[in-house]
Write a protein that holds these residues in place. Structure first.
Motif, PDB file in Angstrom:
ATOM      1  N   ASP A 182     -37.854   2.156  27.996  1.00  0.00           N
ATOM      2  CA  ASP A 182     -37.462   0.787  27.634  1.00  0.00           C
ATOM      3  C   ASP A 182     -38.645  -0.180  27.569  1.00  0.00           C
ATOM      4  OD1 ASP A 182     -34.784   1.537  27.502  1.00  0.00           O
ATOM      5  OD2 ASP A 182     -34.517   1.256  29.670  1.00  0.00           O
ATOM      6  N   LEU A 197     -35.864  -2.579  38.330  1.00  0.00           N
ATOM      7  CA  LEU A 197     -35.403  -2.457  36.944  1.00  0.00           C
ATOM      8  C   LEU A 197     -34.440  -1.279  36.785  1.00  0.00           C
ATOM      9  CD1 LEU A 197     -38.811  -3.172  35.162  1.00  0.00           C
ATOM     10  CD2 LEU A 197     -36.732  -4.562  34.895  1.00  0.00           C
ATOM     11  N   GLN A 238     -31.053  -1.913  37.621  1.00  0.00           N
ATOM     12  CA  GLN A 238     -30.379  -2.736  36.613  1.00  0.00           C
ATOM     13  C   GLN A 238     -30.201  -1.977  35.289  1.00  0.00           C
ATOM     14  OE1 GLN A 238     -32.504  -6.484  36.330  1.00  0.00           O
ATOM     15  NE2 GLN A 238     -32.594  -6.693  38.549  1.00  0.00           N
ATOM     16  N   ILE A 271     -32.605  -0.403  33.555  1.00  0.00           N
ATOM     17  CA  ILE A 271     -33.773  -0.426  32.661  1.00  0.00           C
ATOM     18  C   ILE A 271     -34.786   0.598  33.147  1.00  0.00           C
ATOM     19  CG2 ILE A 271     -35.708  -1.831  31.826  1.00  0.00           C
ATOM     20  CD1 ILE A 271     -33.831  -4.283  32.259  1.00  0.00           C
ATOM     21  N   LYS A 326     -38.340  -7.850  31.427  1.00  0.00           N
ATOM     22  CA  LYS A 326     -37.091  -8.127  30.689  1.00  0.00           C
ATOM     23  C   LYS A 326     -37.367  -9.055  29.510  1.00  0.00           C
ATOM     24  CE  LYS A 326     -33.800  -7.876  34.504  1.00  0.00           C
ATOM     25  NZ  LYS A 326     -32.986  -8.787  35.334  1.00  0.00           N
ATOM     26  N   ASN A 327     -38.246 -10.013  29.758  1.00  0.00           N
ATOM     27  CA  ASN A 327     -38.587 -10.980  28.712  1.00  0.00           C
ATOM     28  C   ASN A 327     -39.255 -10.312  27.516  1.00  0.00           C
ATOM     29  OD1 ASN A 327     -40.995 -12.936  27.728  1.00  0.00           O
ATOM     30  ND2 ASN A 327     -39.092 -14.081  28.083  1.00  0.00           N
ATOM     31  N   THR A 334     -37.064  -8.446  25.062  1.00  0.00           N
ATOM     32  CA  THR A 334     -36.307  -9.231  24.067  1.00  0.00           C
ATOM     33  C   THR A 334     -37.147  -9.499  22.812  1.00  0.00           C
ATOM     34  OG1 THR A 334     -37.023 -11.398  24.861  1.00  0.00           O
ATOM     35  CG2 THR A 334     -35.096 -10.437  25.936  1.00  0.00           C
TER      36      THR A 334
END
Lengths: 311, 280
Positions: A188, A208, A211, A213, A303-304, A307
């Motif tokens: 990921d 992560l 969650q 990821i 996470k940012n 995106t």
């Protein structure tokens, strides 16, 4: 067991110091840089230059011309930044066999504050031709790196920390010059870290993972020459990168990774590091939090950056 | 010193000076003034005292020479050419892109150069390191260095002064090429390092004050340095910047400027006339 990389450095010098070509210099900080461990065993090959880093580096160069393997140690701010021009002109330009082993790098120096916290040394050292830049992440890697540095004929900058850090590796680890180490596989996002941020990257991996990821985690111990292959492969396979270092975001690991990717395989990158400002006094862990260098900070940026991946 | 040898050395120094002029003239840039001022010192060192062999430039037992005032590269290259380390005709390639004769001495490029210098203050520190290893390895070699007087303004020089005295490096002999001028003018006006003799003594060095153009005095000072135990020696050589070329003498403007064709011809003619007057 927690151990500071500087402690492993001192132990490694004492352990491998039987090679009579090895000479160790220090500028009045031998008990902090741990070169005192070498001095205990081989006092005749240890020289204190006093608080005179410029002379330490240039005399190290003269010593190297006599066929010696010279380790010159001080805090990173004084060895690499104060004496940067001596490293450039006395050591790197003539490509002499001098190893600048600098401890107390980064803000984890703690209470001594900004004057003693080297946050720009990787950037400065990385820009010098002929110089290899290495930052190990734990005691075991440090010891192996010191051995490899002894065997390598040429100038090296070895960046070490004050703070004890958890073991990253077990006994089976083998240090390979110039090669990044994939610690966790994931598809990921990739976290590329160096030094004490490697431990934080592994913690971020677990958060992560909980969650859903899956992050790839790579340790870059040899910052120059950097392992281009492992970085390009990670970009191709995960599509987004976070870098993490205890150093200014200008010119360090993050920059080195971006240099590779912008030319070879551009993907979104977020850099974790000190955001173009000086450190301050405080407990190391408080400072790491204050400057955004925690596992949680890595999680947020990971996470940012995901995106921003190209769809 | 016997007369015959003295004349030979004087002749050699004049040849070295001609090489300096040719190198700087060919390059169209470089540092003639401070090269000419220490030409006699390097000549006595290389042609009377130093244990070196041009066919074995890396011999671990050789004496070492460090030109701490690295901008005087022309004098070092010219001496190395006279000594047979490099072909004399290569002096004409000085500072050119296809040449190995860099503007400042580079140990990786030029046989006989023992330390890369050019950034002032660093060479003397490297010389300390070499002397320290001579002691550690119980070798008999000696280490020589030449410093500029403007160079004394670099703080690092004084770190080396402390270091050499602290470790009793009596195998280290440094010369101060005390010509009194630096790029911006008179050293006493720019930033005075005086009184230099008292300073070196206070730092624990044995100090000898000589006329840096008197071969006999240079020779005797080196001999005394070799006999001195427990201390490094600083030979403070009073010199004339541009020595040997009339219009360059004592002119700071000739610190870092090349002669034009006419000036080059005058300089070579003067040096040839001097050589003829020696009758050797």
């Amino acid at each position: 067991m927690k151990k500071a990389t500087r402690a492993a450095y001192g132990e490694a010098l004492a352990e491998y110091g039987s090679d009579e070509r090895i000479i160790v210099l220090d500028a009045d900080l031998s008990k902090s840089t741990m070169t005192a461990k070498f001095k205990e065993v081989y006092p005749e090959r240890f020289f204190n230059t006093g608080i005179a880093e410029a002379n330490m580096i240039s005399s190290a160069a003269g010593i190297a011309t006599c066929g010696k393997i010279v380790f010159a140690s001080s805090f990173a701010i004084f060895a690499a930044v104060r004496a940067a021009e001596q490293i450039r002109n006395s050591v790197c330009y003539p490509r002499l066999n001098v190893k600048i082993a600098a401890t107390h790098a980064g803000i984890s120096v703690g209470e001594d504050g900004a004057t003693h916290q080297a946050i720009e040394d990787i950037a400065v050292m990385r820009a010098l031709p002929n110089l290899t830049v290495i930052q190990p992440c734990d005691g075991r890697e440090t010891k192996q790196a010191v051995k490899a540095i002894i065997d390598y004929d040429g100038p090296v900058y070895l960046r070490l920390g004050r703070l004890p850090v958890e073991d990253i590796y077990d006994n089976s680890y083998e240090f390979t010059w110039g090669k990044g180490v994939q610690l966790k596989d994931g598809c990921d996002v990739t976290i590329i870290a160096t030094g004490l941020m490697v431990g934080s990257a592994l913690e971020a991996y677990e958060i992560l993972k909980a969650q859903g990821i899956l992050a790839r985690v790579i340790n870059i111990h040899t910052i120059k020459p950097i392992d281009r292959e492992i970085i390009i492969k990670a970009a191709k396979e995960t599509g987004a990168i976070v870098t993490a270092e205890e150093h200014t975001i200008i010119g360090g690991l993050g920059s080195a990774v971006c240099e590779v990717l912008s030319e070879e395989y551009p993907v979104p990158v977020k850099r974790i590091g000190i955001e173009d400002k000086f450190g301050k006094s405080g407990k190391p862990n408080e400072l790491l939090k204050l400057y955004g260098l925690t596992p949680e900070d890595i999680v947020i940026k990971a996470k940012n950056v995901m995106t921003l991946k190209r769809k | 010193m016997e007369q015959e040898l003295l004349l030979k050395l004087k002749r050699k120094a004049a040849d070295v000076r001609k090489g300096i002029i040719e190198a700087v003239f060919s390059a169209g840039s470089g540092h003639p003034g401070g090269s000419l001022s220490c030409a006699d010192i390097l000549t006595v060192l290389y042609f009377k005292h130093m244990n070196v062999n041009p066919s074995k430039p890396k011999d671990p037992d050789r004496d070492r020479f460090v030109l701490s005032k690295g901008h005087a590269a022309p004098v070092l290259y010219s001496v190395l050419a006279e000594k047979g380390y490099i072909p004399k005709e290569d002096l004409f390639t000085f500072r050119q892109a296809d040449s190995y004769l860099e503007g400042h001495p580079s140990l990786k490029d030029v046989p006989g150069v023992d330390m890369t210098t050019g950034s002032l203050g660093q060479g003397i520190c490297a010389a300390c390191g070499m002397a320290q290893m001579g002691k550690l390895d119980k070798k008999d070699y000696r280490v020589y260095a030449v410093l500029g007087d403007g160079e004394l303004q670099e703080g690092q020089v004084w770190e080396a002064m402390m270091y050499a005295a602290h470790y009793k490096l009596d195998n280290l002999t440094a010369f101060l090429d005390h010509n009194g001028l630096q790029i911006d003018g008179d050293i006493k006006e720019v930033m005075s390092p005086e009184p230099v003799v008292a300073k070196f003594e206070a730092f624990g060095w044995s100090v000898i004050l000589i006329d840096g153009h008197d071969m006999d005095q240079i020779d005797k000072a080196i001999k005394k340095a070799k006999r001195t135990k427990g201390k490094p020696t600083m030979i403070v050589a009073e010199t004339i910047k541009g020595k040997g070329v009339s219009y360059m003498e004592n002119k700071y403007e000739w610190h870092g400027k090349a002669p034009n064709q006419e000036q080059r011809d005058i300089a070579i003619a003067e040096l040839d006339a001097y050589i003829e007057s020696l009758g050797v």
